[in-house]
Motif scaffolding. Structure first.
Motif, PDB file in Angstrom:
ATOM      1  N   SER A 101       0.820  -1.220   0.000  1.00  0.00           N
ATOM      2  CA  SER A 101       0.000   0.000   0.000  1.00  0.00           C
ATOM      3  C   SER A 101       0.851   1.267   0.000  1.00  0.00           C
ATOM      4  N   PHE A 102       2.073   1.155  -0.476  1.00  0.00           N
ATOM      5  CA  PHE A 102       3.025   2.256  -0.420  1.00  0.00           C
ATOM      6  C   PHE A 102       2.475   3.511  -1.089  1.00  0.00           C
ATOM      7  N   ARG A 103       1.888   3.338  -2.267  1.00  0.00           N
ATOM      8  CA  ARG A 103       1.432   4.507  -3.029  1.00  0.00           C
ATOM      9  C   ARG A 103       0.191   5.140  -2.434  1.00  0.00           C
ATOM     10  N   SER A 104      -0.525   4.408  -1.556  1.00  0.00           N
ATOM     11  CA  SER A 104      -1.688   4.990  -0.882  1.00  0.00           C
ATOM     12  C   SER A 104      -1.300   5.685   0.417  1.00  0.00           C
ATOM     13  N   GLU A 132      13.157   3.452  -3.571  1.00  0.00           N
ATOM     14  CA  GLU A 132      14.165   3.180  -4.591  1.00  0.00           C
ATOM     15  C   GLU A 132      14.128   1.718  -5.006  1.00  0.00           C
ATOM     16  N   SER A 133      13.994   0.833  -4.028  1.00  0.00           N
ATOM     17  CA  SER A 133      13.936  -0.594  -4.347  1.00  0.00           C
ATOM     18  C   SER A 133      12.685  -0.921  -5.156  1.00  0.00           C
ATOM     19  N   LEU A 134      11.559  -0.358  -4.758  1.00  0.00           N
ATOM     20  CA  LEU A 134      10.311  -0.620  -5.479  1.00  0.00           C
ATOM     21  C   LEU A 134      10.361  -0.026  -6.884  1.00  0.00           C
ATOM     22  N   ARG A 135      11.020   1.111  -7.029  1.00  0.00           N
ATOM     23  CA  ARG A 135      11.138   1.723  -8.355  1.00  0.00           C
ATOM     24  C   ARG A 135      11.911   0.810  -9.295  1.00  0.00           C
ATOM     25  N   VAL A 136      12.974   0.206  -8.779  1.00  0.00           N
ATOM     26  CA  VAL A 136      13.815  -0.638  -9.620  1.00  0.00           C
ATOM     27  C   VAL A 136      13.115  -1.933  -9.982  1.00  0.00           C
ATOM     28  N   HIS A 137      12.439  -2.517  -9.009  1.00  0.00           N
ATOM     29  CA  HIS A 137      11.946  -3.874  -9.200  1.00  0.00           C
ATOM     30  C   HIS A 137      10.465  -3.969  -9.571  1.00  0.00           C
ATOM     31  N   ARG A 138       9.709  -2.865  -9.417  1.00  0.00           N
ATOM     32  CA  ARG A 138       8.283  -2.968  -9.730  1.00  0.00           C
ATOM     33  C   ARG A 138       7.805  -1.955 -10.761  1.00  0.00           C
ATOM     34  N   SER A 139       8.079  -0.699 -10.524  1.00  0.00           N
ATOM     35  CA  SER A 139       7.491   0.287 -11.415  1.00  0.00           C
ATOM     36  C   SER A 139       8.213   1.613 -11.280  1.00  0.00           C
ATOM     37  N   GLU A 141       6.730   4.308 -11.243  1.00  0.00           N
ATOM     38  CA  GLU A 141       5.829   5.234 -10.566  1.00  0.00           C
ATOM     39  C   GLU A 141       6.388   5.686  -9.219  1.00  0.00           C
ATOM     40  N   PHE A 142       7.315   4.913  -8.682  1.00  0.00           N
ATOM     41  CA  PHE A 142       7.877   5.261  -7.385  1.00  0.00           C
ATOM     42  C   PHE A 142       8.976   6.312  -7.498  1.00  0.00           C
ATOM     43  N   ALA A 143       9.420   6.611  -8.700  1.00  0.00           N
ATOM     44  CA  ALA A 143      10.503   7.575  -8.868  1.00  0.00           C
ATOM     45  C   ALA A 143      10.105   8.948  -8.344  1.00  0.00           C
ATOM     46  N   ALA A 144       8.863   9.354  -8.584  1.00  0.00           N
ATOM     47  CA  ALA A 144       8.426  10.672  -8.128  1.00  0.00           C
ATOM     48  C   ALA A 144       8.432  10.756  -6.603  1.00  0.00           C
ATOM     49  N   LEU A 145       8.000   9.683  -5.943  1.00  0.00           N
ATOM     50  CA  LEU A 145       8.030   9.665  -4.482  1.00  0.00           C
ATOM     51  C   LEU A 145       9.464   9.736  -3.977  1.00  0.00           C
ATOM     52  N   ARG A 146      10.339   8.981  -4.615  1.00  0.00           N
ATOM     53  CA  ARG A 146      11.749   9.013  -4.229  1.00  0.00           C
ATOM     54  C   ARG A 146      12.317  10.418  -4.371  1.00  0.00           C
ATOM     55  N   ASP A 147      12.010  11.080  -5.480  1.00  0.00           N
ATOM     56  CA  ASP A 147      12.546  12.415  -5.731  1.00  0.00           C
ATOM     57  C   ASP A 147      12.026  13.424  -4.708  1.00  0.00           C
ATOM     58  N   ARG A 148      10.767  13.282  -4.302  1.00  0.00           N
ATOM     59  CA  ARG A 148      10.216  14.183  -3.282  1.00  0.00           C
ATOM     60  C   ARG A 148      10.953  13.999  -1.951  1.00  0.00           C
ATOM     61  N   MET A 149      11.251  12.765  -1.636  1.00  0.00           N
ATOM     62  CA  MET A 149      11.977  12.498  -0.392  1.00  0.00           C
ATOM     63  C   MET A 149      13.391  13.050  -0.461  1.00  0.00           C
ATOM     64  N   ASP A 150      14.008  12.970  -1.627  1.00  0.00           N
ATOM     65  CA  ASP A 150      15.349  13.535  -1.782  1.00  0.00           C
ATOM     66  C   ASP A 150      15.347  15.029  -1.501  1.00  0.00           C
ATOM     67  N   VAL A 151      14.322  15.719  -1.984  1.00  0.00           N
ATOM     68  CA  VAL A 151      14.215  17.160  -1.741  1.00  0.00           C
ATOM     69  C   VAL A 151      14.095  17.435  -0.246  1.00  0.00           C
ATOM     70  N   PRO A 247      11.299  -0.959   6.569  1.00  0.00           N
ATOM     71  CA  PRO A 247      10.669  -1.828   5.571  1.00  0.00           C
ATOM     72  C   PRO A 247      11.716  -2.507   4.698  1.00  0.00           C
ATOM     73  N   ASN A 248      11.930  -3.781   4.923  1.00  0.00           N
ATOM     74  CA  ASN A 248      12.906  -4.518   4.132  1.00  0.00           C
ATOM     75  C   ASN A 248      12.284  -4.896   2.795  1.00  0.00           C
ATOM     76  N   PRO A 249      12.826  -4.391   1.687  1.00  0.00           N
ATOM     77  CA  PRO A 249      12.216  -4.676   0.379  1.00  0.00           C
ATOM     78  C   PRO A 249      12.267  -6.149   0.004  1.00  0.00           C
ATOM     79  N   TRP A 250      13.119  -6.928   0.641  1.00  0.00           N
ATOM     80  CA  TRP A 250      13.239  -8.353   0.309  1.00  0.00           C
ATOM     81  C   TRP A 250      12.356  -9.209   1.196  1.00  0.00           C
ATOM     82  N   GLY A 251      11.674  -8.600   2.154  1.00  0.00           N
ATOM     83  CA  GLY A 251      10.723  -9.353   2.952  1.00  0.00           C
ATOM     84  C   GLY A 251      11.330 -10.149   4.090  1.00  0.00           C
TER      85      GLY A 251
END
Length: 704
Positions: A101-104, A132-139, A141-151, A247-251
């Motif tokens: 539910s990351f994007r929600s 970053e992990s979800l962006r690489v391995h799933r979609s 769409e997570f790049a924008a969230l990552r970039d906001r966090m970088d700011v 949150p461990n991306p590898w579970g």
């Protein structure tokens, strides 16, 4: 934490209408638009909690996305509520649910952080890694969230006098709160928050020159800076492995020592410690490397914290001068405890780096830095405790003894009551020195056994100074059989070290003594190099219990190759086809320095090659040495294994050898070698290990 009353029953009705679509799409949106700014914030908090609890996400998710794009005047307290639900001990969503539910859940929290001005940096940093992990391995769409966090993370940190910023020693693990509680006032001293904040920016094992320069400047202006560094590093050494709130991306929530932010902080503290002029610096870095690099539960290749172990090893490798000699001793102890292959490679590299700076081989540097621990030429250290004297001594064949001598000269094996009561602190120090001596003797026994297997030779001057005359190493060296040559190796004379009026001599089995002249070279005697008659002579002359010396030498098993084995080429099959209890065999292999993948009912778990790099002669420069390693094939055996995926039995395959030549500044690739090309001493030592595995861990009788 803020209270959440919600915008009333109207929200529940709007959610229900939206789900049923009886009023058409947009019922929830219309309701939210009817609220004022404060009401929409309250509604967002309620909707966010519903998604955390895995209800109404199909309806609440789009509504949260819409609210995340609005200016709602979020406060820092409300922002903290949103992030605390996602990560930490009181999180309302499990790590795997957060990923789903990351994007929600995350965008509304980021909006609150952006609008509140002050936000929870550790949690943002942790979520950024997940994005970053979800962006690489799933979609993407997570790049924008990552970039906001970088700011957000690039925003300057606000430092307030007398307060430690929340991102320093955060609460995503047990280490941060423990250190805040233990060192409260010390951490808020002038300049300390700024220094610690800088330490927390080190995200790589090695610090750059500019990073270290800034660190030294901040440390110099921090109140009690050295004490802060020592206290926090001591805290990580005492920190048990535990599960952290990230949150461990590898579970896989694997226990470790600290979450990512505090791991960076400790990494920075390790490098900052190099600018502290104190005796505790190298031992503390070594202790961190040992604690972090040791496997979970005390053994195994999955260490407590690979990032911290790697950084501590790199810091030891950066030590120079007298510190470099001390660091080498720690680097020499670590391989016996640390099984993680990445950390082990770092240890070898650090040893080579320090040795190259000193212009000697790693082995020579280790022997030159063996501590005397305050022992005198007799191997004794005394401490006065009132009317009693504590006497710490080392004796051949390399054992430490602690005794107490009374005023009448009577020797006691335990501390008397009056000493325990009146000199508790001094007694604690004496016992600590005793344990340190025991550990150093164990390391020296292991080091000398490596040199026996490698065939290292020493000039007489070094042999005198660093071996037989050394207060600690001498207790081990004098109990071993040596051989000396004065003609470049044409003829070797064996004997036990014996002190004479003019120096040292080697006493032969027949009672004759051969003086060790200044031009002689010496090496440890190995039965493989001696003839059968000489071996029998020394075994007959050996005192009772000689096989229990520092290590097995005179009675050491040897494994010369038979002509048919040499003719077979590159594989030795004499121990192939044996069925072993895998757990016991694996433990023995780890103890003897053999590493490799585990066996089990999982992908690639059907077979593995266990490998051991064999000792290199200590007198040969690294760039000129030929390195050898032995490889043993082991395969999973179905019989006796359960369905839980754990191997119970394995079978042995052939043993083969590989070599790698040293080149100037680099290492060549490993290549398979014929048995006839491998030094006989190394073949014998490798096969001796394999015979140990087969003899101890065999399932059923030996078929030989």
């Amino acid at each position: 934490m803020v209270g959440i009353t919600g915008p009333g029953s109207g929200l529940d009705e709007a959610v229900e209408r939206e789900r049923e679509r009886t009023d058409g799409a947009g019922a929830l949106g219309e309701f939210l638009e009817s609220l004022d700014t404060a009401g929409r914030r309250e509604a967002a908090l309620v909707l966010h909690r519903r998604v955390c609890r895995r209800s109404d996400e199909d309806v609440a998710g789009p509504a949260l996305a819409a609210l995340a794009g609005q200016e709602l005047g979020w406060s820092t307290a409300e922002s903290d509520v949103l992030f605390a639900r996602l990560l930490g001990k009181d999180a309302e969503v499990a790590p795997h649910e957060l990923r789903q539910s990351f994007r929600s859940l995350v965008p509304i929290a980021l909006a609150a952080a952006e609008q509140s001005g002050e936000f929870d940096r550790p949690r943002v940093r942790s979520l950024r890694a997940a994005a970053e992990s979800l962006r690489v391995h799933r979609s993407d769409e997570f790049a924008a969230l990552r970039d906001r966090m970088d700011v957000l993370l690039r925003q300057a940190v606000r430092f307030r006098p007398g307060r430690l910023p929340r991102h320093v020693l955060d609460a995503l693990d047990d280490y941060g709160p423990a250190m805040r509680a233990a060192h409260g006032a010390l951490l808020t001293g002038a300049g300390v928050p700024e220094f610690l904040s800088h330490c927390g920016t080190l995200e790589q094992p090695r610090a750059t020159r500019s990073w270290r320069k800034r660190s030294a400047e901040l440390l110099a202006t921090a109140a009690n800076g050295a004490e802060v560094v020592r206290g926090l590093l001591g805290g990580i050494v005492a920190q048990p492995a535990h599960r952290v709130s990230e949150p461990n991306p590898w579970g896989a929530d694997i226990p470790t020592l600290a979450a990512s932010t505090n791991t960076s902080l400790v990494r920075g503290l390790l490098w900052a410690a190099l600018d502290v002029d104190a005796e505790w610096v190298v031992p503390m870095a070594g202790a961190v490397a040992l604690h972090a690099g040791t496997g979970l539960g005390g053994s195994g290749g999955m260490c407590r914290s690979q990032p911290l172990a790697t950084a501590a090893v790199a810091v030891l490798g950066a030590c120079e001068g007298a510190r470099g000699e001390e660091a080498v001793q720690w680097l020499g102890r670590l391989p016996k405890k640390v099984r993680n292959r990445t950390v082990a490679k770092g240890i070898a590299k650090a040893l080579e780096t320090v040795a190259a700076r000193s212009g000697v081989t790693p082995s020579m540097l280790r022997e030159r830095g063996v501590a005397t621990l305050g022992l005198d030429g007799r191997g004794v250290r005394e401490a006065r405790l009132g009317a009693f004297t504590a006497e710490l001594s080392v004796r051949e064949p390399g054992t430490a003894l602690l005794s107490f001598r009374g005023p009448e000269g009577r020797l006691l094996r335990t501390a008397p009551k009056e000493v325990r009561e009146a000199y508790a602190e001094e007694l604690k120090e004496v016992r600590g020195a005793f344990k340190e001596t025991q550990a150093l003797l164990a390391a020296e026994r292991a080091r000398l056994e490596e040199q026996l297997a490698a065939g290292t030779t020493w000039p007489a001057e070094d042999w005198h100074r660093y071996y037989v005359d050394h207060p600690v190493t001498g207790a081990v060296a004098r109990a071993l059989l040596w051989e000396a040559t004065a003609d470049g190796g044409e003829r070797w004379t064996a004997g036990l070290p014996e002190r004479t009026g003019g120096g040292w001599a080697l006493a032969g089995a027949d009672g004759t003594a051969c003086p060790v002249g200044p031009g002689a070279r010496l090496r440890l005697w190995h039965p493989l190099r001696a003839g059968d008659e000489e071996v029998a002579e020394w075994r007959a002359a050996a005192p009772e219990g000689a096989e229990r010396g520092p290590f097995k030498q005179v009675f050491r098993e040897v494994y010369p190759l038979a002509p048919e084995e040499v003719a077979a080429g590159a594989h030795a099959h004499r121990f192939a086809g044996r069925v072993l209890r895998y757990g016991q065999a694996r433990a023995l292999m780890a103890e003897r320095g053999w590493t490799g993948n585990h066996l089990g009912y999982f992908s690639d778990g059907w077979s593995a090659e266990m490998a051991r790099e064999l000792p290199v002669p200590g007198d040969v420069p690294v760039d000129e040495a030929t390195c050898w390693r032995a490889r043993l094939l082991v395969e999973l055996v179905d019989e006796g294994a359960s369905g839980d995926g754990v191997a119970r039995l394995c079978s042995t395959g052939p043993v083969r050898f590989e070599r790698r030549a040293g080149t100037a500044g680099a290492r060549g690739a490993w290549s398979e070698a014929a048995l006839s090309d491998v030094p006989a001493l190394l073949v014998s030592e490798a096969l001796r290990d394999v015979d140990l595995f087969v003899e101890v861990a065999a399932e059923g009788p030996d078929p030989r």
